[in-house]
Design an enzyme around this catalytic site. Structure first.
Site, PDB file in Angstrom:
ATOM      1  N   ASP A 169      28.636  31.330  41.532  1.00 27.24           N
ATOM      2  CA  ASP A 169      28.385  32.439  42.482  1.00 27.24           C
ATOM      3  C   ASP A 169      27.513  31.831  43.609  1.00 27.24           C
ATOM      4  O   ASP A 169      27.214  30.516  43.214  1.00 27.24           O
ATOM      5  CB  ASP A 169      27.700  33.587  41.806  1.00 27.24           C
TER       6      ASP A 169
ATOM      7  N   ASP B   9      31.315  41.199  46.453  1.00 29.72           N
ATOM      8  CA  ASP B   9      30.522  42.224  46.474  1.00 29.72           C
ATOM      9  C   ASP B   9      31.066  43.519  47.178  1.00 29.72           C
ATOM     10  O   ASP B   9      30.744  43.795  48.360  1.00 29.72           O
ATOM     11  CB  ASP B   9      29.015  42.134  46.781  1.00 29.72           C
TER      12      ASP B   9
ATOM     13  N   GLU C 147      28.975  29.561  48.633  1.00 36.73           N
ATOM     14  CA  GLU C 147      29.358  29.616  50.077  1.00 36.73           C
ATOM     15  C   GLU C 147      29.091  28.425  50.919  1.00 36.73           C
ATOM     16  O   GLU C 147      29.831  27.987  51.662  1.00 36.73           O
ATOM     17  CB  GLU C 147      29.399  31.146  50.994  1.00 36.73           C
TER      18      GLU C 147
HETATM   19  C1  GLC Z   1      25.731  38.240  43.760  1.00 35.66           C
HETATM   20  C2  GLC Z   1      27.417  38.392  42.935  1.00 35.66           C
HETATM   21  C3  GLC Z   1      27.344  39.341  42.233  1.00 35.66           C
HETATM   22  C4  GLC Z   1      26.118  38.785  41.119  1.00 35.66           C
HETATM   23  C5  GLC Z   1      24.853  38.980  41.997  1.00 35.66           C
HETATM   24  C6  GLC Z   1      23.515  38.633  41.019  1.00 35.66           C
HETATM   25  O1  GLC Z   1      25.762  39.236  44.634  1.00 35.66           O
HETATM   26  O2  GLC Z   1      28.249  38.482  44.044  1.00 35.66           O
HETATM   27  O3  GLC Z   1      28.476  39.434  41.285  1.00 35.66           O
HETATM   28  O4  GLC Z   1      25.921  39.855  40.315  1.00 35.66           O
HETATM   29  O5  GLC Z   1      25.005  38.191  42.802  1.00 35.66           O
HETATM   30  O6  GLC Z   1      23.942  37.451  40.431  1.00 35.66           O
END
Ligand code: GLC
Length: 825
Positions: free
Chosen positions: A434, A510, A437
């Protein structure tokens, strides 16, 4: 050499403003729109006239005396164009295209007064002598793509290199598809879109850019498709007849003007060829096609176990359970919060004993903390990114002050990949990548001047930004693969660039719990699928906000037909499991998740079709009938593989809706009613169902419902065989489902051919491969027979114990190795 500023008539109005002035080197200014208040002269240079062409194997070089153009024949259908403004090409390196195959059988250079022409077996690349316009045509001399302006560039004084531009003619009826995860209409005609990986919490319809950069689009004009893959990792933009309805442009803030022309004539051919360049997704572990449950976050251990119990008690199948950032100690990657998870290995093995695979999140931000082993080692070995003046790149993410590994350095990738060893030993089955980017709180991302090793082809963050996330998940995948040996790893990533499919599945980020996002998710998954990213899904239910039971159930129904099926929600929302909304929702959610498990062999076979042959998994309607203009705008219905047509219900309270069926005969999945395609039909949509259709003649394999993949041995496979009065092929792929034995050809590919008439129906089966499935036989279920069967012959033997059900379906059992079945009136 002639002037390299071409005849002004040929250049769109805004491009003619070549000598504009800008205040500072801000790349945002260097696009088609130039600011009026500029002060420093920047000259756009255009290719002049090519004076001769040289051939070196499958490469052709043309020059205007200064700039050089390289034309590479990659395959009979793929040609690559590169421009070197002063005749010196950059070293040929691409993260997207690891190896440029050269397998065109024949190619020839022709020259006449007007042009140079490079011809392959399928296409021609024309280079016009007058102005260096490059165009492509097929074997029928049909021109599919042509420059509207010679390729051009501007010098970048601040960073070096050039801003590079390519402008092609946009035809009145031309449609455009692709570009990855853009949250907008499926057909991109009239839009201008940007590639710059961005953390986009609760993104909106039309918000651009989002998390991924896939600089690949497909054009369909006059029924013929071609693709353009602009393999450039810099911030890039695409304009599909938006600024000027007669022009399609793409340009980037640096790097080479380098693109692949990929010929169709069908969209499917284009996508398959794109996969020849960028690779396909490896076969996932079979369990990854099951249902996944996620939340930010399930903790402590007792909560995780409660969720697991909830699935088994409610008899709702589930394979994947996720641990979001709270499992870590202060959000330090590769650590555990021992208060919440005192013995993770024990917990994971207990979950595994009940069929759950544990997937953990990992972020790229490493907390600056000398008492934290990962930071200490990364610091000592100089693995973290640095600014141009050698200061460390620092930014705040979940753990607070962080530094970030340079995943473009192969040594760093190996180190990072190795860090998963302990997690794998604990039993972790998958890794969720995650914030790659890369996302930085406040600043958004890294400053432009951050340096990257870029596998030896060094560059600033401007060049590495869009591939940072892909290199992170590559490092994760490769690490897991070497630790797990012959077992298939499961990975999921938020950011990516073309080629990311070689390493990971993706989710759309998200999103929001709204009906609009359900629609967006449908479009995004179809778009990702035709953009080379087959294993994709949305956060079912919507990440932020609260869905009601109806929205959640409609999302589960759509998610059943997303290649990747995972429910996820933000921490500040109410509980969001498939049973959270009470009845009737729980029962319907169960029915659909069960359907997913039943259809698993079909889904898995479709995955193989992708992996082995480069077919997308989800196929939009336009891919079935690209010559029908109206289909260029259909974005609700799609097929999963080529046999099952799905149309999600995306409006509250909807009791019926129109669905377009491509030409041919289709069976309503629920009622078995036969419907003639090539038109729209009205379908009832009570909450219990969504419109689902199966192509006549299909053989759809079905597994018994299990609570998780491998819960028990499969004793027989049901084969649902849909009657057809014309010949239809289907296939089934079978293998171990969790090893890489398929790379050694240990698998079975079965082909079925169904045909029939008013007196008989025949089913042929042939197979190839070295795998032997463990189950014994088939349970054959014949649907839609137009006559009452009097006799069934299987491999010449009479089948005496067949059953004719009240709904007309005919059932009997036979060996899985049958070759030929005849059902006679
Ligand atoms: C980001 C991710 C989401 C995750 C959050 C906490 O917003 O896109 O899926 O739950 O971080 O890790």
């Amino acid at each position: 050499m002639e002037s390299n500023i071409p005849n002004e008539e040929l250049i769109p109005r805004k491009l003619v403003e070549a000598e504009h002035i800008i205040e500072e080197e801000d790349e945002e200014f260097h696009h088609l729109n130039n600011p009026a208040d500029a002060i420093k002269p920047i000259i756009k240079k255009y290719l002049g006239t090519p004076n001769h062409a040289e051939q070196l194997g499958n490469k052709f070089y043309l020059t205007d005396g200064d700039a050089k153009v390289e034309v590479v024949v990659v395959t009979d259908e793929i040609i690559r164009i590169r421009v070197a403004p002063h005749g010196v090409f950059l070293e040929d390196f691409s993260y997207a295209v690891p190896k440029l195959e050269h397998n065109a059988a024949e190619f020839t250079l022709f020259e006449d007064e007007l042009e140079f022409r490079i011809a392959t077996k399928s296409i021609n690349c024309h280079i016009r002598k007058k102005d260096f316009f490059i165009s492509f045509s097929d074997q029928n001399s049909h021109v599919t793509s042509t420059d509207a302006v010679p390729m051009h560039w501007e010098e970048n004084v601040k960073f070096g290199g050039y801003y590079v531009f390519c402008t092609k003619t946009c035809h009145p009826d031309e449609s455009f598809f692709g570009l990855g995860d853009k949250p907008t209409e499926f057909n991109l005609r009239g839009k201008r879109l940007k590639n710059w990986n961005t953390d986009a919490y609760s993104f909106q319809w039309n918000q651009d850019p989002l998390y991924r950069s896939i600089p690949f689009y497909i054009s369909v004009n006059e029924g013929i498709a071609h693709g353009i893959f602009f393999d450039n990792t810099f911030k890039a933009q695409f304009d599909f007849g938006g600024e000027d309805t007669t022009k399609t442009s793409f340009w980037a803030d640096g790097g080479e003007l380098q693109y692949y022309y990929i010929h169709g004539p069908h969209m499917m051919d284009v996508v398959k060829s794109y996969h020849i360049l960028t690779g396909t997704h490896p076969m996932p572990p079979l369990w990854a096609l099951g249902y996944h449950q996620c939340r930010w976050s399930y903790y402590p251990e007792a909560k995780v176990k409660k969720i697991a119990r909830g699935f088994r008690e409610n008899k709702i199948p589930c394979d994947g359970l996720y641990l979001d950032i709270d499992y870590m100690d202060g959000y330090r990657c590769f650590t555990w919060n021992r208060k919440y998870f005192p013995d993770p290995k024990k917990m994971i093995s207990e979950l595994a004993a009940d069929g759950f695979k544990t997937v953990v999140i990992i972020d790229p931000g490493i907390r600056v903390d000398d008492n934290y082993a990962v930071f200490k080692e990364g610091k000592e070995k100089r693995y973290f990114c640095r600014r141009s003046d050698d200061y460390f790149m620092e930014g705040h993410v979940w753990p607070g002050r962080c530094q970030f590994p340079d995943f473009t350095n192969p040594e760093v990738r190996t180190w990072w990949g190795g860090l998963f060893d302990e997690l794998v030993q604990m039993g972790v089955a998958g890794v969720w990548n995650d914030m790659n980017e890369p996302a930085v709180f406040g600043a958004g991302t890294f400053p432009d001047d951050v340096r990257h090793q870029y596998d030896g082809f060094r560059g600033s963050h401007r060049k590495a930004h869009n591939i940072y996330g892909m290199q992170m998940v590559r490092s994760t995948y490769e690490g897991l693969r070497s630790i797990m040996k012959n077992k298939r790893p499961f990975t999921i990533t938020r950011a990516g660039y073309s080629g990311v499919q070689r390493y990971s599945s993706v989710w759309t980020g998200d999103n929001v719990a709204s009906w609009e996002h359900l629609k967006l998710g449908n479009i995004q998954c179809q778009r990702l699928s035709v953009s080379g990213i087959p294993f994709c899904g949305t956060d079912i239910g919507g990440f932020s906000g609260e869905p009601d039971g109806e929205l959640f159930t409609r999302w589960i129904q759509m998610g059943t037909f997303s290649p990747f099926m995972r429910a996820h929600s933000a921490g500040d929302t109410k509980e969001r499991e498939p049973w959270s909304f009470g009845e009737p929702f729980t029962a319907i959610n169960r029915k659909f998740i069960e359907l997913r498990y039943k259809l698993m062999p079909y889904f898995y076979s479709t995955f193989w079709e992708h992996h082995r042959y480069g077919f997308p998994i989800l196929r939009p309607i336009v891919m079935h009938e690209q010559d029908v203009k109206l289909n260029h705008f259909r974005q609700d219905e799609f097929t999963y593989g080529d046999k099952i047509l799905v149309c999600p219900v995306m409006e509250p309270g909807q009791t019926s809706r129109n669905v377009y069926l491509p030409k041919g005969k289709w069976f309503n999945f629920w009622s078995h009613e036969i419907v003639e395609g090539g038109k729209e039909v009205t379908v009832d949509t009570p909450l219990e169902t969504i419109p689902l259709f199966v192509k006549a003649g299909s053989v759809i394999p079905e597994y018994p419902v299990m609570q998780y993949v491998g819960e028990h041995e499969i004793e027989e496979v049901k084969q649902n065989i849909y009657y057809s009065d014309y010949e239809v092929n289907s296939f089934l792929f079978e293998d171990y489902g969790e090893t890489f034995a398929y790379e050694q050809d240990i698998y079975l590919e079965k082909k079925f051919v169904v045909n029939g008439n008013s007196r008989q129906m025949t089913i042929h089966q042939s197979m190839e491969g070295l795998y032997t499935p463990r189950y014994e036989g088939y349970h054959l279920n014949i649907i839609g027979l137009p006559f009452k069967p009097g006799k069934i012959l299987a491999d010449g033997k009479v089948v005496s114990d067949f059953i004719i059900n009240t709904d007309g379906t005919v059932e009997f059992k036979f060996s899985k190795n049958f070759k030929h079945i005849e059902i006679l009136k």
